[in-house]
Design a protein around this motif. Structure first.
Motif, PDB file in Angstrom:
ATOM      1  N   SER A  22       0.875  -1.496  -0.293  1.00 45.27           N
ATOM      2  CA  SER A  22      -0.218  -0.197   0.229  1.00 45.27           C
ATOM      3  C   SER A  22       0.426   1.454   0.136  1.00 45.27           C
ATOM      4  O   SER A  22       0.291   2.454  -0.814  1.00 45.27           O
ATOM      5  CB  SER A  22      -0.710  -0.076   0.883  1.00 45.27           C
ATOM      6  OG  SER A  22      -0.635  -0.193   2.697  1.00 45.27           O
ATOM      7  N   ARG A 183       1.405   6.934   7.095  1.00 43.54           N
ATOM      8  CA  ARG A 183      -0.091   7.018   6.121  1.00 43.54           C
ATOM      9  C   ARG A 183      -1.433   7.114   7.055  1.00 43.54           C
ATOM     10  O   ARG A 183      -2.672   7.660   6.652  1.00 43.54           O
ATOM     11  CB  ARG A 183       0.186   5.290   6.356  1.00 43.54           C
ATOM     12  CG  ARG A 183      -1.234   4.998   5.544  1.00 43.54           C
ATOM     13  CD  ARG A 183      -1.783   5.124   4.021  1.00 43.54           C
ATOM     14  NE  ARG A 183      -0.498   5.594   3.730  1.00 43.54           N
ATOM     15  CZ  ARG A 183      -0.443   3.630   2.550  1.00 43.54           C
ATOM     16  NH1 ARG A 183      -0.578   2.822   3.368  1.00 43.54           N
ATOM     17  NH2 ARG A 183       1.036   3.820   2.711  1.00 43.54           N
ATOM     18  N   MET A 187      -4.316   9.914   6.758  1.00 36.39           N
ATOM     19  CA  MET A 187      -5.771   9.121   6.153  1.00 36.39           C
ATOM     20  C   MET A 187      -6.749  10.104   7.252  1.00 36.39           C
ATOM     21  O   MET A 187      -7.244  10.523   6.617  1.00 36.39           O
ATOM     22  CB  MET A 187      -6.031   7.320   6.822  1.00 36.39           C
ATOM     23  CG  MET A 187      -5.426   6.786   5.220  1.00 36.39           C
ATOM     24  SD  MET A 187      -5.834   5.698   5.711  1.00 36.39           S
ATOM     25  CE  MET A 187      -7.756   4.785   4.971  1.00 36.39           C
ATOM     26  N   VAL A 264      -8.161   0.312   0.802  1.00 39.07           N
ATOM     27  CA  VAL A 264      -7.211   1.450   1.615  1.00 39.07           C
ATOM     28  C   VAL A 264      -7.085   2.644   0.444  1.00 39.07           C
ATOM     29  O   VAL A 264      -7.147   3.651   0.014  1.00 39.07           O
ATOM     30  CB  VAL A 264      -6.023   1.197   1.994  1.00 39.07           C
ATOM     31  CG1 VAL A 264      -4.677   2.230   2.204  1.00 39.07           C
ATOM     32  CG2 VAL A 264      -6.302   0.452   3.172  1.00 39.07           C
ATOM     33  N   ASP A 265      -6.157   1.984  -1.060  1.00 39.29           N
ATOM     34  CA  ASP A 265      -6.718   3.070  -1.844  1.00 39.29           C
ATOM     35  C   ASP A 265      -6.999   3.773  -2.448  1.00 39.29           C
ATOM     36  O   ASP A 265      -7.252   4.776  -2.758  1.00 39.29           O
ATOM     37  CB  ASP A 265      -5.554   1.896  -2.852  1.00 39.29           C
ATOM     38  CG  ASP A 265      -5.478   2.480  -4.236  1.00 39.29           C
ATOM     39  OD1 ASP A 265      -4.002   2.750  -3.780  1.00 39.29           O
ATOM     40  OD2 ASP A 265      -6.154   2.996  -4.954  1.00 39.29           O
ATOM     41  N   ILE A 268      -8.621   6.357  -0.357  1.00 39.16           N
ATOM     42  CA  ILE A 268      -7.869   8.269   0.222  1.00 39.16           C
ATOM     43  C   ILE A 268      -8.123   9.078  -1.614  1.00 39.16           C
ATOM     44  O   ILE A 268      -7.976   9.537  -1.165  1.00 39.16           O
ATOM     45  CB  ILE A 268      -6.548   7.514   0.176  1.00 39.16           C
ATOM     46  CG1 ILE A 268      -6.306   6.894   1.395  1.00 39.16           C
ATOM     47  CG2 ILE A 268      -5.146   8.450   0.002  1.00 39.16           C
ATOM     48  CD1 ILE A 268      -4.787   6.285   1.590  1.00 39.16           C
TER      49      ILE A 268
END
Ligand code: TRP
Length: 457
Positions: A22, A183, A187, A264-265, A268
């Protein structure tokens, strides 16, 4: 057959692997590129096609890449040669690794230019230039900055230098530790920015632009751009994820690791859109602005926020960091190939590849100033380089990978490697990999070059 062992140890656990993959996936693609191509391609319908591409094509290909990588346990070129020979007696599958390595260098050439902008914006934000700015002021800061090539060249060189320095020293794992903290920070900050954009922007207009699908705006080219971006944002189609898979422990689940990365990708990217579009509509910025979209809209929220200079600097610092971890994944295949096949030192390999990428990147640097009027095919030099890498090389690479994983690797080897049983989940992966992904990629590519006309118009 005895399993091959990796050359440099394994990830300590699945979490370390998910962080690394990630770390490569989340970057400028999510925060800078996704919003601007969504704006250029009319919003909602494009986003829907993009999401479909991510889940129905991207995720099975990501699993395939990890699966092949863990089988081969070498750099992508060697892995494709070894696994290709074992499964089909053919060594030419290594073309996937060769093409991917090249694509990585081409992408890095423009990626580092934009990352250089982000780096410069850390200092612009902290200086307070954006405090209380109007959209026109912010646009002026952007165009006077990108309009002068010497300063863009300087920041571009600084960023590429940061990447080469890390790769030359082989200290990537240190950055992966930092990802663990930075990270979640990125976020969290994006979440705060969404709330601000909600209060200061036109949230309703932004939201419906992103999610109300008007299919009349969708062209064959938009569908190809959505597909290309699914590959770009997930870092697939070039063997990069294969390289990370080489170090995945035998007992870690490929399916759940991939799902975690994809989710997650995607979150975001959607959050970035939800910050940017409400600001765009409230301030009269054009959604089809192009590569400057994020730089002309994001600072508006910092200008209106208490402590905005600091938050702005923090945002661009976190973004630069995310771009840094991605850029390492873009250059690493070429560097490790030079080290392994040409037997040169890491430092020499990194400097050589970095130097060549730097030369190529000058084309992108000049696309926004001296050569901005020099356009052909897709537009500026930058637009053409991006199109070639993201929308041609990555989909073609992904097509070959999915054909290889679905049709060449035998059913038993893939069932064994994926270890999700042979029930419905395995059958779904295999149907997507053998049929849905290759056919969809092929149809989208042919449709976009005009060989096929699916819309009938
Ligand atoms: N996924 C990265 C981003 O969205 C860009 C990227 C594409 C990449 N291919 C890659 C990064 C390969 C590392 C390795 O910003």
């Amino acid at each position: 057959m005895a399993k091959r062992l990796p050359l440099q140890g394994l990830w300590s656990n699945r979490m370390a692997f998910v962080l690394a993959v990630s770390g490569s996936a989340v970057g400028l693609g999510n925060i800078w590129k996704f919003p601007y191509i969504t704006g250029q391609n009319g919003g909602g319908a494009f986003v829907l096609v993009y999401l479909l591409c991510v889940f129905a094509i991207g995720m099975p290909i990501m699993m395939s890449e990890i699966m092949i990588g863990r089988r081969g346990r070498r750099n992508p070129i060697t892995t494709m040669r070894l696994v290709g020979e074992e499964e089909s007696g053919q060594a030419w599958w290594q073309i996937i690794g060769v093409g991917g390595t090249l694509a990585g260098c081409i992408i890095l050439s423009f990626y580092s230019v934009i990352a250089g902008w982000a780096l410069a914006y850390i200092f612009k934000s902290i200086s307070g230039v954006f405090m209380g700015s109007s959209a026109a002021d912010v646009a002026e800061v952007f165009s006077s900055f990108t309009g002068s090539w010497p300063s863009v060249l300087l920041w571009y060189t600084a960023f590429l230098g940061m990447t080469v320095a890390i790769v030359a020293n082989g200290v990537q794992r240190g950055l992966e530790k930092a990802v663990r903290i930075l990270r979640p920070a990125l976020m969290l900050l994006l979440l705060v920015l969404v709330l601000f954009s909600w209060r200061h922007g036109d949230f309703e207009a932004g939201f419906s632009f992103m999610f109300a699908s008007d299919f009349s705006k969708l062209t064959a080219n938009s569908v190809l751009v959505a597909l290309g971006h699914a590959f770009f944002t997930l870092s697939i189609g070039m063997g990069a994820v294969m390289a990370y898979g080489a170090y995945l422990p035998e007992d870690s689940s490929i399916a759940s690791a991939s799902l975690a990365v994809v989710i997650v990708d995607t979150l975001i990217a959607l959050a970035a859109g939800l910050v940017i579009f409400p600001l765009v509509f409230a301030n009269g910025v054009s959604p089809s602005e192009g590569p400057g979209l994020m730089f002309k809209s994001m600072p508006l929220v910092f200008g209106a926020m208490p402590g905005g200079a600091v938050f702005g600097a923090l945002f661009f610092a976190l973004l630069t960091f995310a771009a840094w971890t991605s850029s390492i994944g873009l250059i690493e295949p070429a560097v490790s190939w030079m080290v392994e096949a040409r037997h040169v030192s890491r430092v020499r390999a990194a400097l050589t590849v970095g130097g060549l990428v730097w030369l190529l990147g000058i084309a992108t640097v000049l696309s926004f100033n001296a050569l901005s009027d020099f356009t052909f095919l897709r537009g500026t030099l930058y637009a053409n380089i991006d199109f070639l890498a993201s929308n041609i090389l990555l989909p073609v690479g992904g097509l070959l990978i999915t054909v290889f994983a679905g049709w060449v690797v035998c059913r038993n080897s893939s069932a064994d490697e994926l270890a999700i049983g042979t029930g419905v989940r395995f059958r779904l992966w295999r149907a997507l990999t053998r049929l849905v992904a290759p056919l969809a990629v092929l149809l989208i590519l042919l449709n976009a070059v005009g060989v096929l006309n699916l819309s009938g118009g």
